[in-house]
Design an enzyme around this catalytic site. Sequence first.
Site, PDB file in Angstrom:
ATOM      1  N   LYS A  71     -60.639  61.964   8.972  1.00  0.00           N
ATOM      2  CA  LYS A  71     -61.904  62.318   8.614  1.00  0.00           C
ATOM      3  C   LYS A  71     -62.828  62.347   9.785  1.00  0.00           C
ATOM      4  O   LYS A  71     -63.850  63.284   9.678  1.00  0.00           O
ATOM      5  CB  LYS A  71     -62.571  60.960   7.779  1.00  0.00           C
ATOM      6  CG  LYS A  71     -62.188  61.153   5.971  1.00  0.00           C
ATOM      7  CD  LYS A  71     -62.844  59.914   5.552  1.00  0.00           C
ATOM      8  CE  LYS A  71     -62.564  60.125   4.020  1.00  0.00           C
ATOM      9  NZ  LYS A  71     -61.496  59.805   3.474  1.00  0.00           N
ATOM     10  N   GLU A  93     -71.179  55.689   8.361  1.00  0.00           N
ATOM     11  CA  GLU A  93     -72.121  56.769   7.961  1.00  0.00           C
ATOM     12  C   GLU A  93     -73.211  55.934   7.146  1.00  0.00           C
ATOM     13  O   GLU A  93     -73.160  54.917   6.538  1.00  0.00           O
ATOM     14  CB  GLU A  93     -71.268  57.349   6.728  1.00  0.00           C
ATOM     15  CG  GLU A  93     -70.623  58.589   7.012  1.00  0.00           C
ATOM     16  CD  GLU A  93     -69.966  59.633   6.094  1.00  0.00           C
ATOM     17  OE1 GLU A  93     -69.806  58.973   4.954  1.00  0.00           O
ATOM     18  OE2 GLU A  93     -69.269  60.525   6.488  1.00  0.00           O
ATOM     19  N   HIS A 103     -65.259  54.495  -6.361  1.00  0.00           N
ATOM     20  CA  HIS A 103     -65.299  55.837  -5.604  1.00  0.00           C
ATOM     21  C   HIS A 103     -64.173  56.704  -6.166  1.00  0.00           C
ATOM     22  O   HIS A 103     -63.538  57.745  -5.176  1.00  0.00           O
ATOM     23  CB  HIS A 103     -64.994  55.297  -4.027  1.00  0.00           C
ATOM     24  CG  HIS A 103     -66.121  54.335  -3.500  1.00  0.00           C
ATOM     25  ND1 HIS A 103     -67.542  54.909  -3.538  1.00  0.00           N
ATOM     26  CD2 HIS A 103     -65.898  53.203  -2.957  1.00  0.00           C
ATOM     27  CE1 HIS A 103     -68.085  53.756  -3.050  1.00  0.00           C
ATOM     28  NE2 HIS A 103     -67.158  52.795  -2.756  1.00  0.00           N
ATOM     29  N   ARG A 105     -55.025  70.325  -0.484  1.00  0.00           N
ATOM     30  CA  ARG A 105     -54.083  70.258  -1.567  1.00  0.00           C
ATOM     31  C   ARG A 105     -54.790  70.667  -2.759  1.00  0.00           C
ATOM     32  O   ARG A 105     -55.912  70.935  -3.020  1.00  0.00           O
ATOM     33  CB  ARG A 105     -53.304  68.784  -1.750  1.00  0.00           C
ATOM     34  CG  ARG A 105     -54.377  67.847  -1.821  1.00  0.00           C
ATOM     35  CD  ARG A 105     -53.991  66.379  -2.206  1.00  0.00           C
ATOM     36  NE  ARG A 105     -54.944  65.570  -2.104  1.00  0.00           N
ATOM     37  CZ  ARG A 105     -55.823  65.503  -3.148  1.00  0.00           C
ATOM     38  NH1 ARG A 105     -55.888  66.099  -4.104  1.00  0.00           N
ATOM     39  NH2 ARG A 105     -56.890  64.350  -2.871  1.00  0.00           N
TER      40      ARG A 105
HETATM   41  P1  ADP Z   1     -61.766  59.512  -0.107  1.00  0.00           P
HETATM   42  O1  ADP Z   1     -60.922  60.067   0.994  1.00  0.00           O
HETATM   43  O2  ADP Z   1     -61.515  58.009  -0.456  1.00  0.00           O
HETATM   44  O3  ADP Z   1     -61.765  60.563  -1.246  1.00  0.00           O
HETATM   45  P2  ADP Z   1     -64.537  60.194   0.412  1.00  0.00           P
HETATM   46  O4  ADP Z   1     -65.096  60.173   1.766  1.00  0.00           O
HETATM   47  O5  ADP Z   1     -64.331  61.587  -0.203  1.00  0.00           O
HETATM   48  O6  ADP Z   1     -63.347  59.275   0.576  1.00  0.00           O
HETATM   49  O7  ADP Z   1     -65.560  59.354  -0.484  1.00  0.00           O
HETATM   50  C1  ADP Z   1     -65.125  59.051  -1.860  1.00  0.00           C
HETATM   51  C2  ADP Z   1     -66.390  58.417  -2.708  1.00  0.00           C
HETATM   52  O8  ADP Z   1     -67.262  57.462  -1.772  1.00  0.00           O
HETATM   53  C3  ADP Z   1     -67.437  59.759  -2.770  1.00  0.00           C
HETATM   54  O9  ADP Z   1     -67.053  60.712  -3.658  1.00  0.00           O
HETATM   55  C4  ADP Z   1     -68.833  59.074  -2.690  1.00  0.00           C
HETATM   56  O10 ADP Z   1     -68.798  58.715  -4.104  1.00  0.00           O
HETATM   57  C5  ADP Z   1     -68.634  57.987  -2.100  1.00  0.00           C
HETATM   58  N1  ADP Z   1     -69.197  58.045  -0.532  1.00  0.00           N
HETATM   59  C6  ADP Z   1     -68.563  58.669   0.406  1.00  0.00           C
HETATM   60  N2  ADP Z   1     -69.169  58.452   1.582  1.00  0.00           N
HETATM   61  C7  ADP Z   1     -70.279  58.086   1.003  1.00  0.00           C
HETATM   62  C8  ADP Z   1     -71.942  57.917   1.713  1.00  0.00           C
HETATM   63  N3  ADP Z   1     -72.059  58.281   2.865  1.00  0.00           N
HETATM   64  N4  ADP Z   1     -73.049  57.667   0.610  1.00  0.00           N
HETATM   65  C9  ADP Z   1     -72.729  57.381  -0.541  1.00  0.00           C
HETATM   66  N5  ADP Z   1     -71.455  57.383  -1.018  1.00  0.00           N
HETATM   67  C10 ADP Z   1     -70.416  57.992  -0.363  1.00  0.00           C
END
Ligand code: ADP
Length: 495
Positions: A117, A201, A236, A293
Amino acid sequence: MKIKKLLVANRGEISLRILRTAKELGIQTIAVYSDADQGAPYVRFADEAVGIGPSNASQSYLHIEKILEVAKTFKADAIHPGYGFLSENPEFARKIIESGLIFIGPTPEAMALMGNKLAAKKAVSDYGIPLVPGAQTPIQHLENAKMVAEKIGYPILIKASAGGGGKGMRIVHHPSEINEQLERAISEAQSSFGDPSVFIEKLILSPKHIEIQILADHHQNIVHLFERECSIQRRHQKVIEEAPSPFVNAELRAAMGKAAVLVAKACGYQGAGTVEFIVDKDRNFFFLEMNTRLQVEHPVTEMITGVDLVKEQIEIAEGNQLRFTQSDLKINGHALEVRVYAEDPQNNFLPSTGQLKTYITPKGPGIRVDDGYVEGMEIPVYYDPMIAKLIVYAENRSLAIEKMKRAIEEYRIIGVKTTLSFCHWVMKHESFQSGKFTTGFIEDYFKPEMLQDNFSTEELEIAALISTFHLKTQNAGPILQKDQKPKSPWRKNRI
Ligand code: ADP
Ligand code: ADP
Ligand code: MG
């Protein structure tokens, strides 16, 4: 190069979904299966099926050498990884290519870049893609973490750089918690992903998860296939998805689409991919990550665009140019998908294993069920407990919601608890219907007691027995008096 024989390195519904398109394209197919999946429909569907070992995924679906050996022995010329398992493993992709086979997906380099990431954020920042405020370097010490947190303001999110599947994230509301949470995040990142690197973040409050599907060929053509809204999440992880998003207007769609295409450019992407964004209540969007993917929720995009994404993946891998440009693509109607899990929504969504004693899927116009099971099968404990994806398509969102309610009511699963009742409850919720819901929906509104417990397994089993009896006696001749109305045991149970 035309693909003649495809091995699908996966299982369940997604294996079957890929095999189906391959068959339509006249491609010979090979399925691989573990001990637990011997009787699965996808195994029977493929032209050839090869057992690759014990049920434990590390000895079968994650075993790179075994899968490569099967591909060589059975003369596959391409491998599709599906989602999960080895689909985002650059080493797997590299070894496939080194063996002289086609990997259906991006280059190992693009995959490795986007699989991290932090590296991904760095790569896209040069292209002016908006990022969630935070630090773009790994956090190593407490002092460093505190400084970043003070700068962006609490609450913050500590994330594992190599994280995925909603795991490896920790919210910190107050400076007093940061020390403990940072330590935990680092050790979790190491134990779950083999990489201790974490970053910070800003926690976006009341956000929406909106992602863009892209397709990129080997000739620098990139298009996006609009957005999917995936804000109904638990821990999440996505539970219900739809396309288009009720929150996205034409202007935002164009801006996010453009950003997603740039993300694909930034990593030299090839194939089908998804760029995930988090969107705040003022419609500001920020890049989260790219998934390199096919995604679980890809069918909703297929329904509204008429594009078979697996077919496009295969054609791109063969080296063909995309057959359409951005302006050829249009959104038609509305699609919703619910994930049907063998979990008990009345008991903290605990996995509910067992046998599908009755399994009858809904039918009719605008309904698609992507599943990997048939009646009588056991839900294996070794893998994700998803039984099926129920997808509906209609002219507009409110008709799609009505169709989904009807489809859920028609679905009959006896033997294991499922999330169908929960999904039905979501469809009826005012916040879901308004389209204004956020990723906090389940936490904000759901309580297990809101589901009526009139679908206990015992009751359903009795109902099934009655209906079997009823059918048999019906076949033997009419048993109802003239003025007697037939009674459905299902209906009785629901009232
Ligand atoms: P993963 O690789 O586990 O999918 P992501 O970065 O896509 O990780 O985040 C998964 C979920 O977590 C997102 O869909 C969102 O709901 C929540 N999330 C991630 N980053 C943030 C953020 N900075 N603020 C609020 N929610 C977040
Ligand atoms: P309602 O929301 O209509 O009050 P429930 O919450 O009990 O009722 O269930 C919602 C829907 O989910 C029902 O209409 C039913 O068809 C479906 N459902 C619930 N449990 C099962 C099950 N075990 N098998 C099949 N369908 C189920
Ligand atoms: Mg994600």
